[in-house]
Design an enzyme around this catalytic site. Structure first.
Site, PDB file in Angstrom:
ATOM      1  N   TYR A 135      55.886  53.846  18.473  1.00  0.00           N
ATOM      2  CA  TYR A 135      56.707  54.577  17.355  1.00  0.00           C
ATOM      3  C   TYR A 135      57.551  54.354  18.459  1.00  0.00           C
ATOM      4  O   TYR A 135      57.483  54.693  19.276  1.00  0.00           O
ATOM      5  CB  TYR A 135      56.578  55.788  16.998  1.00  0.00           C
ATOM      6  CG  TYR A 135      57.286  56.173  15.738  1.00  0.00           C
ATOM      7  CD1 TYR A 135      57.360  55.767  15.015  1.00  0.00           C
ATOM      8  CD2 TYR A 135      57.802  57.496  16.995  1.00  0.00           C
ATOM      9  CE1 TYR A 135      58.322  56.495  14.637  1.00  0.00           C
ATOM     10  CE2 TYR A 135      58.737  57.811  16.315  1.00  0.00           C
ATOM     11  CZ  TYR A 135      59.683  57.214  14.780  1.00  0.00           C
ATOM     12  OH  TYR A 135      60.237  58.228  13.779  1.00  0.00           O
ATOM     13  N   ARG A 177      68.200  55.643  26.577  1.00  0.00           N
ATOM     14  CA  ARG A 177      66.443  56.346  26.314  1.00  0.00           C
ATOM     15  C   ARG A 177      65.519  55.091  26.157  1.00  0.00           C
ATOM     16  O   ARG A 177      66.098  53.888  25.438  1.00  0.00           O
ATOM     17  CB  ARG A 177      66.358  56.709  25.019  1.00  0.00           C
ATOM     18  CG  ARG A 177      64.274  57.656  24.772  1.00  0.00           C
ATOM     19  CD  ARG A 177      64.503  57.889  22.968  1.00  0.00           C
ATOM     20  NE  ARG A 177      64.401  56.179  22.127  1.00  0.00           N
ATOM     21  CZ  ARG A 177      63.846  57.030  21.218  1.00  0.00           C
ATOM     22  NH1 ARG A 177      63.629  58.428  20.539  1.00  0.00           N
ATOM     23  NH2 ARG A 177      63.720  56.458  20.491  1.00  0.00           N
ATOM     24  N   HIS A 213      57.101  62.185  21.811  1.00  0.00           N
ATOM     25  CA  HIS A 213      57.104  62.586  20.159  1.00  0.00           C
ATOM     26  C   HIS A 213      56.131  62.994  19.858  1.00  0.00           C
ATOM     27  O   HIS A 213      55.297  62.528  18.797  1.00  0.00           O
ATOM     28  CB  HIS A 213      57.011  60.331  19.682  1.00  0.00           C
ATOM     29  CG  HIS A 213      57.857  59.638  19.795  1.00  0.00           C
ATOM     30  ND1 HIS A 213      58.358  58.497  20.519  1.00  0.00           N
ATOM     31  CD2 HIS A 213      59.063  60.243  19.164  1.00  0.00           C
ATOM     32  CE1 HIS A 213      59.203  57.852  20.012  1.00  0.00           C
ATOM     33  NE2 HIS A 213      59.748  59.082  19.543  1.00  0.00           N
ATOM     34  N   TRP A 272      51.402  64.013  15.122  1.00  0.00           N
ATOM     35  CA  TRP A 272      52.458  62.753  14.752  1.00  0.00           C
ATOM     36  C   TRP A 272      53.510  62.653  16.205  1.00  0.00           C
ATOM     37  O   TRP A 272      53.475  61.442  16.481  1.00  0.00           O
ATOM     38  CB  TRP A 272      53.967  63.063  14.049  1.00  0.00           C
ATOM     39  CG  TRP A 272      54.839  62.856  13.905  1.00  0.00           C
ATOM     40  CD1 TRP A 272      54.319  61.802  12.204  1.00  0.00           C
ATOM     41  CD2 TRP A 272      55.001  62.052  14.066  1.00  0.00           C
ATOM     42  NE1 TRP A 272      55.535  60.925  12.419  1.00  0.00           N
ATOM     43  CE2 TRP A 272      56.165  60.858  13.261  1.00  0.00           C
ATOM     44  CE3 TRP A 272      56.269  61.408  15.452  1.00  0.00           C
ATOM     45  CZ2 TRP A 272      57.242  60.039  13.169  1.00  0.00           C
ATOM     46  CZ3 TRP A 272      57.526  61.028  15.896  1.00  0.00           C
ATOM     47  CH2 TRP A 272      57.661  59.801  14.377  1.00  0.00           C
ATOM     48  N   GLU A 317      72.167  62.902  21.214  1.00  0.00           N
ATOM     49  CA  GLU A 317      71.802  61.327  21.073  1.00  0.00           C
ATOM     50  C   GLU A 317      73.171  60.276  19.821  1.00  0.00           C
ATOM     51  O   GLU A 317      73.678  60.745  18.729  1.00  0.00           O
ATOM     52  CB  GLU A 317      70.153  61.647  19.831  1.00  0.00           C
ATOM     53  CG  GLU A 317      69.525  60.160  19.836  1.00  0.00           C
ATOM     54  CD  GLU A 317      68.593  60.306  19.195  1.00  0.00           C
ATOM     55  OE1 GLU A 317      67.086  59.790  18.901  1.00  0.00           O
ATOM     56  OE2 GLU A 317      68.202  62.009  18.940  1.00  0.00           O
ATOM     57  N   GLU A 349      64.172  68.287  17.988  1.00  0.00           N
ATOM     58  CA  GLU A 349      64.605  67.854  16.806  1.00  0.00           C
ATOM     59  C   GLU A 349      64.080  68.458  15.210  1.00  0.00           C
ATOM     60  O   GLU A 349      64.278  68.360  13.937  1.00  0.00           O
ATOM     61  CB  GLU A 349      64.530  65.985  16.882  1.00  0.00           C
ATOM     62  CG  GLU A 349      63.273  65.732  16.380  1.00  0.00           C
ATOM     63  CD  GLU A 349      63.418  64.187  16.788  1.00  0.00           C
ATOM     64  OE1 GLU A 349      62.787  63.403  15.963  1.00  0.00           O
ATOM     65  OE2 GLU A 349      64.008  63.725  18.425  1.00  0.00           O
ATOM     66  N   ARG A 360      67.486  70.542  20.853  1.00  0.00           N
ATOM     67  CA  ARG A 360      67.990  69.350  20.522  1.00  0.00           C
ATOM     68  C   ARG A 360      67.544  69.444  19.330  1.00  0.00           C
ATOM     69  O   ARG A 360      67.963  68.897  17.779  1.00  0.00           O
ATOM     70  CB  ARG A 360      66.813  68.117  20.885  1.00  0.00           C
ATOM     71  CG  ARG A 360      66.532  67.941  22.509  1.00  0.00           C
ATOM     72  CD  ARG A 360      65.670  66.916  21.731  1.00  0.00           C
ATOM     73  NE  ARG A 360      66.832  65.594  21.899  1.00  0.00           N
ATOM     74  CZ  ARG A 360      66.856  64.716  20.710  1.00  0.00           C
ATOM     75  NH1 ARG A 360      65.454  64.562  20.515  1.00  0.00           N
ATOM     76  NH2 ARG A 360      67.580  64.127  20.166  1.00  0.00           N
ATOM     77  N   GLU A 380      61.168  64.086  26.613  1.00  0.00           N
ATOM     78  CA  GLU A 380      61.500  64.765  25.271  1.00  0.00           C
ATOM     79  C   GLU A 380      60.316  65.245  24.494  1.00  0.00           C
ATOM     80  O   GLU A 380      59.108  63.848  24.618  1.00  0.00           O
ATOM     81  CB  GLU A 380      62.227  63.623  24.448  1.00  0.00           C
ATOM     82  CG  GLU A 380      62.613  64.433  23.254  1.00  0.00           C
ATOM     83  CD  GLU A 380      63.668  63.071  22.152  1.00  0.00           C
ATOM     84  OE1 GLU A 380      63.480  63.345  21.298  1.00  0.00           O
ATOM     85  OE2 GLU A 380      64.181  62.310  23.055  1.00  0.00           O
ATOM     86  N   ASP A 414      60.604  59.462  25.611  1.00  0.00           N
ATOM     87  CA  ASP A 414      60.566  60.442  24.283  1.00  0.00           C
ATOM     88  C   ASP A 414      58.969  59.723  24.346  1.00  0.00           C
ATOM     89  O   ASP A 414      58.872  59.137  23.924  1.00  0.00           O
ATOM     90  CB  ASP A 414      61.256  59.682  23.114  1.00  0.00           C
ATOM     91  CG  ASP A 414      60.674  61.262  22.127  1.00  0.00           C
ATOM     92  OD1 ASP A 414      59.776  61.745  22.332  1.00  0.00           O
ATOM     93  OD2 ASP A 414      61.282  60.488  20.337  1.00  0.00           O
TER      94      ASP A 414
END
Length: 402
Positions: free
Chosen positions: A159, A147, A212, A402, A339, A262, A283, A236, A210
């Site tokens: 982030y 990643r 996010h 987020w 992961e 996730e 995930r 992702e 990702d």
């Protein structure tokens, strides 16, 4: 095999973990991970005050029945706190059952479907060149999937860009920091990163990224389309998935594989995404989605629709969860990738484990149960420390997804 004792252990060997320990009348001990990053004490309280008194005297072998009892027995269902608590109980019970049969857990889940588990690591840097160097380091360690994240020009922090070389903790102590974000700057920058990585490393290494949850569906569609020439393994969390049908729009515009889940807690969070084939990888993870019992149900649904697993595995999952995840990964037919963010040396000492990494692959080991233990005396030397994940604001100060 009655449960005679249970307790919650909270410790912070580099970051906070919540661990459930269940003991049977036969003296068999089972461990479960109940860590919920930034809300650890909520789950610890839920377990101690509401769940553990209900377990004493029950048969530890009745895993499915106890799962249904804890899920359906409470009027208020679902949510991250409840499901993390149920996950911990479920994982500990599987640990006990496998130990009672003197077998590694994966043998109880149908046996191995593969020889080992493909994992991906986290490579990041303050800019593109630092990220290139980080990816090269992971390739040198044998990783076949990586990643890649990079700092974005014009933004003070990003982030997902780690503060360590192989492991880092994204949560920060005391009040949560507030970071600035610009989707416009990110969208202009991300394709440049992967163009550079493909030029440097060629087509063989699997590259993941990702977002996010920070993009709108049409922004995510644009990014997925612009990343197509670089043949991503996946994109992702392109957009928040509370509105599951939003992924239809992304699907109409890009063939870049999509991964999400996730932060999901139950099969209902991903039912539409899977049944409409709006994602390629689910995930959900052992600690936040109801334990192994519920994760197996999600994987079975996903298998029908050719969706593969890609469980979350950052450092906010303790080695107890990583061990459980690897047993699950080894056994489930539609496994995709796992992961793997390495834990700190302090964490590894508190949680000795039998799982191992070699040449981009992991194996849970052949020890009975999960193959993970906890050194309680050492854990007691690392007391809980309040820490929170950062909060996102747009450049104008508006709260962002987020």
């Amino acid at each position: 095999m009655k449960i005679v004792d249970a307790k919650v252990i909270v410790c912070c060997p580099g970051r906070n973990f919540v661990t459930l320990k269940i003991v049977t009348e036969d003296g068999i001990i089972g461990l479960g991970d109940a860590t919920l990053n930034g809300r650890e004490l909520s789950v610890a309280s839920y377990l101690t005050d509401h769940v553990l008194p209900l377990l004493i005297g029950r048969d530890a072998r009745r895993i499915e029945d106890l799962w249904q009892y804890l899920y359906k027995g409470a009027y208020w269902r679902r949510g991250p706190v409840t499901m993390s608590a149920i996950s911990a109980v479920d994982t500990a019970l599987w640990d006990i059952k496998a130990k009672s049969l003197n077998a590694p857990l994966y043998q109880l889940l149908g046996g191995a479907s593969r020889e080992a588990v493909v994992v991906y690591g986290h490579a990041s840097g303050a800019d593109i060149e630092e990220t290139v160097q980080a990816v090269a380091k992971y390739i040198g360690l044998g990783y076949k999937a990586i990643r890649a994240q990079s700092g974005i020009p014009g933004l003070a922090s990003t982030y997902g860009v780690g503060r360590g070389s192989l492991y880092y903790e994204p949560a920060e102590k005391n009040a949560p920091p507030e970071n600035q974000w610009s989707s416009e700057q990110y969208l202009n920058f991300a394709p440049q990163l992967f163009s550079r990585l493909r030029k440097e490393f060629g087509p063989e290494v699997h590259l993941l990224h990702d977002a996010h949850h920070r993009l709108t569906p049409i922004e995510a569609a644009r990014l997925g389309k612009e990343l197509e020439p670089f043949h991503m393994f996946w994109l992702e969390d392109p957009t928040p998935a509370e509105l599951q049908e939003s992924f239809r729009l992304i699907r109409r515009h890009t063939t870049t594989p999509l991964a999400v889940g996730e932060v999901f807690n139950t099969i209902y969070d991903c039912q539409q995404l899977i049944q409409e084939q709006l994602i390629d990888y689910i995930r959900t993870t052992v600690v936040h989605a109801g334990g192994i019992t519920h994760l197996k149900k999600i994987a079975s649904l996903a298998e029908i629709y050719q969706v593969r697993t890609g469980s979350h595995g950052a450092t906010d999952l303790s080695p107890v969860c990583m061990g459980a995840a690897l047993h699950f990964d080894l056994s489930v037919h539609n496994f995709g990738i796992q992961e793997y963010m390495r834990h700190s040396p302090e964490t590894d000492k508190v949680f000795p484990h039998s799982y191992s990494f070699k040449d981009g692959l992991m194996h849970p080991g052949e020890a009975p149960g999960l193959g993970v233990d906890i050194d309680e005396s050492l854990a007691a030397q690392y007391p809980y420390q309040p820490a929170y994940l950062p909060i996102n604001r747009k450049l104008d100060g508006t709260m962002h997804n987020w």
